[in-house]
Design an enzyme around this catalytic site. Sequence first.
Site, mmCIF file in Angstrom:
data_model
loop_
_atom_site.group_PDB
_atom_site.id
_atom_site.type_symbol
_atom_site.label_atom_id
_atom_site.label_comp_id
_atom_site.label_asym_id
_atom_site.label_seq_id
_atom_site.Cartn_x
_atom_site.Cartn_y
_atom_site.Cartn_z
ATOM 1 N N ASP A 107 0.820 -1.208 0.000
ATOM 2 C CA ASP A 107 0.000 0.000 0.000
ATOM 3 C C ASP A 107 0.856 1.261 0.000
ATOM 4 O OD1 ASP A 107 0.945 -0.465 2.579
ATOM 5 O OD2 ASP A 107 -1.006 -0.368 3.555
ATOM 6 N N ASP A 110 7.018 3.940 3.206
ATOM 7 C CA ASP A 110 7.172 4.972 4.218
ATOM 8 C C ASP A 110 8.658 5.030 4.608
ATOM 9 O OD1 ASP A 110 6.165 6.874 6.117
ATOM 10 O OD2 ASP A 110 6.040 5.329 7.645
ATOM 11 N N ASP A 166 -5.194 1.403 7.286
ATOM 12 C CA ASP A 166 -6.013 1.494 8.501
ATOM 13 C C ASP A 166 -5.476 2.493 9.509
ATOM 14 O OD1 ASP A 166 -3.688 -0.167 9.211
ATOM 15 O OD2 ASP A 166 -4.758 -0.483 11.098
ATOM 16 N N ARG A 172 -10.320 0.798 6.553
ATOM 17 C CA ARG A 172 -9.756 0.143 5.370
ATOM 18 C C ARG A 172 -10.733 0.149 4.201
ATOM 19 N NH1 ARG A 172 -4.935 -2.591 6.879
ATOM 20 N NH2 ARG A 172 -4.961 -3.555 8.937
HETATM 21 P P1 5GP Z 1 7.599 1.307 6.268
HETATM 22 O O1 5GP Z 1 7.818 2.379 7.298
HETATM 23 O O2 5GP Z 1 8.231 0.023 6.711
HETATM 24 O O3 5GP Z 1 8.025 1.734 4.898
HETATM 25 O O4 5GP Z 1 6.032 1.105 6.193
HETATM 26 C C1 5GP Z 1 5.453 0.097 6.897
HETATM 27 C C2 5GP Z 1 3.983 0.065 6.955
HETATM 28 O O5 5GP Z 1 3.541 1.111 7.799
HETATM 29 C C3 5GP Z 1 3.198 0.230 5.671
HETATM 30 O O6 5GP Z 1 3.109 -0.941 4.918
HETATM 31 C C4 5GP Z 1 1.858 0.600 6.270
HETATM 32 O O7 5GP Z 1 1.194 -0.577 6.687
HETATM 33 C C5 5GP Z 1 2.241 1.417 7.485
HETATM 34 N N1 5GP Z 1 2.144 2.854 7.170
HETATM 35 C C6 5GP Z 1 3.112 3.723 6.840
HETATM 36 N N2 5GP Z 1 2.613 4.962 6.619
HETATM 37 C C7 5GP Z 1 1.274 4.853 6.814
HETATM 38 C C8 5GP Z 1 0.179 5.776 6.724
HETATM 39 O O8 5GP Z 1 0.297 6.951 6.412
HETATM 40 N N3 5GP Z 1 -1.058 5.260 6.997
HETATM 41 C C9 5GP Z 1 -1.261 3.956 7.342
HETATM 42 N N4 5GP Z 1 -2.503 3.586 7.589
HETATM 43 N N5 5GP Z 1 -0.267 3.066 7.429
HETATM 44 C C10 5GP Z 1 0.982 3.513 7.166
HETATM 45 MG MG MG Z 2 1.579 -2.544 5.373
#
Ligand code: 5GP
Ligand code: MG
Length: 189
Positions: A107, A110, A166, A172
Amino acid sequence: MAKKKSIPELKHLDHVLVTEAAIRRRIEALAEKINRDYQRRDLTVIAVVNGALIFTADLLRQLRTPLRLDCVRASSYHSGTKSVGKPVVIDNLKLDIKGRHVLLVDDILDTGKTLAAVKALLLKKRALSVKTCVLLDKKARRVVPFEAEYVGFDIPNEFVVGYGLDFAEGYRNLPCIGVLKPKYYAGKL
Ligand code: 5GP
Ligand code: MG
């Protein structure tokens, strides 16, 4: 055609960042590019659930290459809207990906920690190639160097919900992507 019933939780949004129509159009463009790049080569799609569920379902129906689908579950320890620490990737893949072209779908990109960990796992299992497709990219938040080959939308550094994403497991099912009104975070920011 009957008008779609509105979802009450839409009223929890402070503002919409990406509309349902914009998501639909962008997925068509992404799929066209993926179809062109893979030229009907066998593809194994690996979705990071739960967040990527809805995006993957819509993207897959636009792909014209023979494909198989599997999922991995990844979670990081959450405190409110901030993920902290090292993500835990649960390796429950049923498909053998050795020697296969893999398209990893999530999705949102980040900090990059989750996709970096999942990609490392897929390469360890000797996938022939791994490309990544994300609906959203929050470039400003990157901690681990990671770029996705296919990106739907670059978004600012705001916590977003909807279309699979979420907050505390809610929202969702919203058809668009938006930012919650602060009162709905209830001090969990
Ligand atoms: P990472 O920080 O490892 O790149 O992202 C990990 C996970 O954090 C993503 O797959 C997602 O599930 C959650 N995440 C990161 N940013 C957001 C956001 O703005 N909204 C939501 N709902 N989840 C996020
Ligand atoms: Mg995720």
